[in-house]
Design a protein around this motif. Sequence first.
Motif, PDB file in Angstrom:
ATOM      1  N   THR A   3     -19.637  24.844  23.303  1.00 39.05           N
ATOM      2  CA  THR A   3     -19.003  25.751  22.341  1.00 39.05           C
ATOM      3  C   THR A   3     -20.011  26.815  21.930  1.00 39.05           C
ATOM      4  OG1 THR A   3     -19.773  24.507  20.446  1.00 39.05           O
ATOM      5  CG2 THR A   3     -17.654  23.813  21.379  1.00 39.05           C
ATOM      6  N   LYS A   4     -19.553  27.731  21.094  1.00 38.43           N
ATOM      7  CA  LYS A   4     -20.456  28.774  20.609  1.00 38.43           C
ATOM      8  C   LYS A   4     -21.638  28.157  19.842  1.00 38.43           C
ATOM      9  CE  LYS A   4     -20.648  33.126  18.240  1.00 38.43           C
ATOM     10  NZ  LYS A   4     -20.007  34.137  17.423  1.00 38.43           N
ATOM     11  N   PHE A   5     -21.365  27.083  19.099  1.00 38.60           N
ATOM     12  CA  PHE A   5     -22.457  26.419  18.379  1.00 38.60           C
ATOM     13  C   PHE A   5     -23.503  25.904  19.374  1.00 38.60           C
ATOM     14  CE2 PHE A   5     -24.597  22.770  16.506  1.00 38.60           C
ATOM     15  CZ  PHE A   5     -25.002  23.297  15.288  1.00 38.60           C
ATOM     16  N   ALA A 126     -23.117  33.171   4.846  1.00 37.33           N
ATOM     17  CA  ALA A 126     -22.928  33.920   6.095  1.00 37.33           C
ATOM     18  C   ALA A 126     -23.428  35.353   5.911  1.00 37.33           C
ATOM     19  CB  ALA A 126     -21.452  33.904   6.492  1.00 37.33           C
ATOM     20  N   GLU A 127     -23.131  35.922   4.756  1.00 36.56           N
ATOM     21  CA  GLU A 127     -23.562  37.301   4.500  1.00 36.56           C
ATOM     22  C   GLU A 127     -25.082  37.415   4.383  1.00 36.56           C
ATOM     23  OE1 GLU A 127     -19.346  38.747   2.521  1.00 36.56           O
ATOM     24  OE2 GLU A 127     -21.051  38.363   1.194  1.00 36.56           O
ATOM     25  N   LEU A 128     -25.714  36.311   4.003  1.00 34.84           N
ATOM     26  CA  LEU A 128     -27.189  36.317   3.931  1.00 34.84           C
ATOM     27  C   LEU A 128     -27.831  36.137   5.309  1.00 34.84           C
ATOM     28  CD1 LEU A 128     -27.955  34.133   0.754  1.00 34.84           C
ATOM     29  CD2 LEU A 128     -28.258  36.606   1.003  1.00 34.84           C
ATOM     30  N   GLY A 129     -27.000  35.809   6.316  1.00 36.86           N
ATOM     31  CA  GLY A 129     -27.534  35.717   7.675  1.00 36.86           C
ATOM     32  C   GLY A 129     -27.615  34.320   8.255  1.00 36.86           C
ATOM     33  N   ALA A 130     -26.908  33.343   7.653  1.00 34.15           N
ATOM     34  CA  ALA A 130     -26.917  31.990   8.232  1.00 34.15           C
ATOM     35  C   ALA A 130     -26.420  32.041   9.675  1.00 34.15           C
ATOM     36  CB  ALA A 130     -26.033  31.063   7.399  1.00 34.15           C
ATOM     37  N   ASP A 131     -27.003  31.211  10.543  1.00 36.47           N
ATOM     38  CA  ASP A 131     -26.597  31.174  11.958  1.00 36.47           C
ATOM     39  C   ASP A 131     -25.378  30.290  12.168  1.00 36.47           C
ATOM     40  OD1 ASP A 131     -28.861  32.656  13.417  1.00 36.47           O
ATOM     41  OD2 ASP A 131     -29.875  31.349  11.985  1.00 36.47           O
ATOM     42  N   ALA A 132     -25.170  29.354  11.252  1.00 39.01           N
ATOM     43  CA  ALA A 132     -23.980  28.494  11.305  1.00 39.01           C
ATOM     44  C   ALA A 132     -23.736  27.966   9.899  1.00 39.01           C
ATOM     45  CB  ALA A 132     -24.183  27.332  12.275  1.00 39.01           C
ATOM     46  N   ILE A 133     -22.487  27.587   9.666  1.00 40.34           N
ATOM     47  CA  ILE A 133     -22.121  27.012   8.375  1.00 40.34           C
ATOM     48  C   ILE A 133     -21.587  25.611   8.625  1.00 40.34           C
ATOM     49  CG2 ILE A 133     -20.527  27.144   6.412  1.00 40.34           C
ATOM     50  CD1 ILE A 133     -22.549  29.443   6.382  1.00 40.34           C
ATOM     51  N   VAL A 161     -15.821  33.181   7.341  1.00 40.86           N
ATOM     52  CA  VAL A 161     -17.153  33.550   7.843  1.00 40.86           C
ATOM     53  C   VAL A 161     -17.144  34.363   9.131  1.00 40.86           C
ATOM     54  CG1 VAL A 161     -18.222  31.575   6.697  1.00 40.86           C
ATOM     55  CG2 VAL A 161     -17.595  31.389   9.120  1.00 40.86           C
ATOM     56  N   GLY A 162     -15.964  34.714   9.620  1.00 43.38           N
ATOM     57  CA  GLY A 162     -15.917  35.566  10.805  1.00 43.38           C
ATOM     58  C   GLY A 162     -16.416  34.861  12.051  1.00 43.38           C
ATOM     59  N   ASP A 163     -17.363  35.491  12.733  1.00 42.99           N
ATOM     60  CA  ASP A 163     -17.790  34.994  14.053  1.00 42.99           C
ATOM     61  C   ASP A 163     -18.805  33.855  14.016  1.00 42.99           C
ATOM     62  OD1 ASP A 163     -16.216  36.717  15.350  1.00 42.99           O
ATOM     63  OD2 ASP A 163     -17.768  38.243  15.707  1.00 42.99           O
ATOM     64  N   ILE A 164     -19.294  33.543  12.840  1.00 41.02           N
ATOM     65  CA  ILE A 164     -20.368  32.533  12.754  1.00 41.02           C
ATOM     66  C   ILE A 164     -19.798  31.143  13.033  1.00 41.02           C
ATOM     67  CG2 ILE A 164     -22.023  31.476  11.140  1.00 41.02           C
ATOM     68  CD1 ILE A 164     -22.067  34.204   9.755  1.00 41.02           C
ATOM     69  N   PRO A 165     -20.459  30.359  13.902  1.00 44.17           N
ATOM     70  CA  PRO A 165     -19.902  29.034  14.184  1.00 44.17           C
ATOM     71  C   PRO A 165     -19.887  28.130  12.950  1.00 44.17           C
ATOM     72  CG  PRO A 165     -21.974  29.395  15.403  1.00 44.17           C
ATOM     73  CD  PRO A 165     -21.646  30.673  14.713  1.00 44.17           C
ATOM     74  N   VAL A 166     -18.808  27.374  12.836  1.00 48.55           N
ATOM     75  CA  VAL A 166     -18.637  26.442  11.717  1.00 48.55           C
ATOM     76  C   VAL A 166     -18.722  25.013  12.250  1.00 48.55           C
ATOM     77  CG1 VAL A 166     -16.966  25.601  10.005  1.00 48.55           C
ATOM     78  CG2 VAL A 166     -17.250  28.063  10.378  1.00 48.55           C
ATOM     79  N   VAL A 167     -19.457  24.189  11.550  1.00 45.55           N
ATOM     80  CA  VAL A 167     -19.593  22.782  11.922  1.00 45.55           C
ATOM     81  C   VAL A 167     -18.829  21.967  10.886  1.00 45.55           C
ATOM     82  CG1 VAL A 167     -21.226  20.977  12.541  1.00 45.55           C
ATOM     83  CG2 VAL A 167     -21.931  23.374  12.663  1.00 45.55           C
ATOM     84  N   ALA A 186     -13.336  24.857  14.190  1.00 49.50           N
ATOM     85  CA  ALA A 186     -14.769  24.527  14.122  1.00 49.50           C
ATOM     86  C   ALA A 186     -15.372  24.600  15.516  1.00 49.50           C
ATOM     87  CB  ALA A 186     -14.964  23.136  13.536  1.00 49.50           C
ATOM     88  N   SER A 187     -16.706  24.668  15.555  1.00 48.15           N
ATOM     89  CA  SER A 187     -17.416  24.830  16.811  1.00 48.15           C
ATOM     90  C   SER A 187     -18.264  23.594  17.135  1.00 48.15           C
ATOM     91  CB  SER A 187     -18.303  26.073  16.662  1.00 48.15           C
ATOM     92  OG  SER A 187     -18.829  26.483  17.870  1.00 48.15           O
ATOM     93  N   ALA A 188     -18.307  22.654  16.189  1.00 47.18           N
ATOM     94  CA  ALA A 188     -19.060  21.402  16.371  1.00 47.18           C
ATOM     95  C   ALA A 188     -18.701  20.473  15.215  1.00 47.18           C
ATOM     96  CB  ALA A 188     -20.568  21.667  16.378  1.00 47.18           C
ATOM     97  N   VAL A 189     -19.136  19.213  15.340  1.00 50.77           N
ATOM     98  CA  VAL A 189     -18.953  18.274  14.222  1.00 50.77           C
ATOM     99  C   VAL A 189     -20.310  17.750  13.747  1.00 50.77           C
ATOM    100  CG1 VAL A 189     -16.595  17.572  14.695  1.00 50.77           C
ATOM    101  CG2 VAL A 189     -18.477  16.387  15.878  1.00 50.77           C
ATOM    102  N   TRP A 190     -20.325  17.373  12.498  1.00 49.39           N
ATOM    103  CA  TRP A 190     -21.536  16.936  11.780  1.00 49.39           C
ATOM    104  C   TRP A 190     -21.225  15.519  11.323  1.00 49.39           C
ATOM    105  CZ3 TRP A 190     -25.306  20.641   9.798  1.00 49.39           C
ATOM    106  CH2 TRP A 190     -26.043  20.265   8.668  1.00 49.39           C
TER     107      TRP A 190
END
Length: 330
Positions: A3-5, A126-133, A161-167, A186-190
């Motif tokens: 995935t994108k993540f 996300a706006e601060l620049g996180a690579d994933a949430i 969060v738009g394009d940022i991958p979400v876990v 989501a792009s992954a699981v935690w």
Amino acid sequence: MSTKFCDTFGIEHPVVLAPMAGVASDALVAAVSNAGGLGLTPLWHVSTDDLRTSVRNIKQLTDKPFGVNLNMDFPSLEHLDACLEEEVEVISLFWRPPGEFLARAKAGGAKVVYSAGDAADAKAAAELGADAICAQGWEAGGHVRGTVGSMALIPAVVDAVGDIPVVAAGGIADGRGLAAALSLGASAVWVGTRFLAAAEANVHPDYLSHLLAASENDTAHFDDLFDIGWPDAPHRALNNSTTKMWEESGRLPLGQRPGEGDVVASTSTGGEVLRYQSKSPSGDLTGNVEAISMWAGQGVSMVKEVQSASDIVLEIVNEADATLQRILCR
Ligand SMILES: Cc1cc2nc3c(=O)[nH]c(=O)nc-3n(C[C@H](O)[C@H](O)[C@H](O)COP(=O)(O)O)c2cc1C
């Protein structure tokens, strides 16, 4: 399954070992990364010397990406700087808005995952620049940031969060959960609670046996029950003799709770563990471990046996593949 993540973090499978203080051994973190997932180790509660030792040890055990989790309720730039000096690739930040930690981690060359409890919190990071949430749903074990269940939270965060991958975190313990999380965007699981039964986890045998026996009804969410050492931090744990005693007292407040001040267990170095302490029941404890905060998520009913971390990762991924195929064939 990629995935994108996976692409962003350079891993093979979209499965993250949730950071779990006290129970995530270096061996567990490395085993998840070696299996193609992403191991995260919480090191906010140890000294910076111990942090460095642990990071170096994990690097001996794996050459794959892994990350360090820091707690913004106990913010320490010294800890973050030690991670950056040790060239930790991924920094996971949780509990409070990441503020200067996020920018500093990124400037130091790390990728940042921020754990959020709602969409506004996620959007700000996300706006601060996180690579994933990481979107942590209310079903989650341990300390729980928000009040929304995963089914509603994941799409809300994905949309925010738009394009940022979400876990997706909270109540996900098998491949059906991974397939569902991907379906929700989501792009992954935690995954936390399921990995408590990994052979490499540092869990006390009494804690493990309660986890293996528990059903989805056996956890409860508390605002401030196990609060000694970490106040004002809602959490989810297995019901036990302490929660029963407190319920039977009529949920008395801090200062009047039954058995307050009881020492129920001790650590290998002789430290006392109090009845209402925020403490993971790790393997080194002795005493009445059942009375301690036995953190667990509602997905605990899916924790049925002890397996190696690598078997857990592969089982989750293969089952998700099969689940998605089955859905498409219907
Ligand atoms: C024993 C335990 C300890 C935890 N410690 C931390 C921690 O130190 N840092 C953190 O960000 N989350 C911590 N969590 C929360 C997990 O990272 C994760 O959000 C949660 O386990 C996901 O839900 P699940 O348990 O249903 O899989 C902990 C959870 C558990 C069960």
